[in-house]
Design an enzyme around this catalytic site. Sequence first.
Site, short mmCIF file in Angstrom:
data_model
loop_
_atom_site.label_atom_id
_atom_site.label_comp_id
_atom_site.label_asym_id
_atom_site.label_seq_id
_atom_site.Cartn_x
_atom_site.Cartn_y
_atom_site.Cartn_z
CD GLU A 1 0.24 7.09 5.55
OE1 GLU A 1 1.45 7.17 5.78
OE2 GLU A 1 -0.33 6.02 5.23
CB CYS B 1 -3.25 0.33 -2.39
SG CYS B 1 -3.34 2.06 -2.88
CG ASN B 2 -9.66 0.71 -2.29
OD1 ASN B 2 -10.67 0.11 -2.63
ND2 ASN B 2 -9.17 0.61 -1.07
CG ASP C 1 -1.78 1.23 1.35
OD1 ASP C 1 -2.42 1.58 0.34
OD2 ASP C 1 -1.83 1.87 2.42
CB SER C 2 0.24 4.81 -0.54
OG SER C 2 -0.81 4.99 0.40
CB CYS D 1 -9.50 4.74 0.84
SG CYS D 1 -7.82 5.17 1.36
CB THR D 2 -6.65 -0.08 2.47
OG1 THR D 2 -5.57 0.69 1.92
CG2 THR D 2 -7.15 -1.08 1.45
CG HIS D 3 -4.88 5.12 4.49
ND1 HIS D 3 -4.40 4.57 3.33
CD2 HIS D 3 -3.79 5.64 5.14
CE1 HIS D 3 -3.08 4.75 3.27
NE2 HIS D 3 -2.69 5.39 4.35
CE1 TYR E 1 2.28 5.03 -3.70
CE2 TYR E 1 0.84 3.15 -4.00
CZ TYR E 1 2.10 3.67 -3.80
OH TYR E 1 3.18 2.81 -3.72
N GLY E 2 -3.25 8.76 -3.68
CA GLY E 2 -4.60 9.17 -4.10
C GLY E 2 -4.67 10.45 -4.89
#
Length: 267
Positions: free
Chosen positions: A152, A73-74, A9-10, A184-186, A41-42
Amino acid sequence: MSGPIGMFDSGFGGLTVARAVIDLLPSEDLVYVGDTGRYPYGSKPLPDVRGYASELASSLVTDFGAKAIVVACNTATAAGLDDLRAEVDVPVIDVITPGAKSLVATTTTGRVGVIGTVGTISSGAYMRSIAATGVPVNLVSAACPGFVEFVERGQITGDEVTVLAERLLAPIVDANVDALLLGCTHYPFLARIISDVMGPLVTLVSSADETAFAVRRRLGEAGLLRDVGGRGVHRFASSGDINVFRELGSRLLGPELDHTESWAAPR
Ligand code: DGL
């Protein structure tokens, strides 16, 4: 079958998927790379993200011997996986297909929402994936810039996050959905606040659990499941500050993340 499951993932978001995979498949070895050196990344052009995904996937196979890749990561999934699947010789599992299936299975009213990064939402990947299920639903989607940055920074509670969530989720609240996919995986790290804003009648759907089931299914089909009992070895790497990654990562994932290695993109 030996060889770890490789995942990337990012940054910290894919840890939601890692948690689900570790819990469902405890004896599997796992290697996770958080590309915090190049996050986010988004907001980046999708072709750039596609290039990062390619580097990460081939490094996981070549340097770590990964027997399968989970694109946790989407945004990286939305950037396109066809080329990636052709580049690596192992199964590649994404987070968008399992999330879309779970969303349409959850709704009873047929009014559903998806939230994600600007890259994911503007790619139309969820629209296509939901249409591919064949289930007729009314979809409303919204990009949520700022959510990833909070995660983050480790800021997953508090008024600032709530105020932003109220503003960004307003169109979804107005659309009266009964199921909302965290695309979004976050975002599962902000689930309490998102759920508070959406209200008790909306079911939040996270792709993490569904992706873990998809990983088990795919490994089973390919004869790659490691069914030996005991605990697998879990390795974590980051392209950014490894001390920050270990500290915040262990808070978010749990005790398995007690060490972080350095990962560098090829020059
Ligand atoms: N976690 C990633 C996703 O699922 C992206 C976060 C970012 O913007 O870097 O889309």
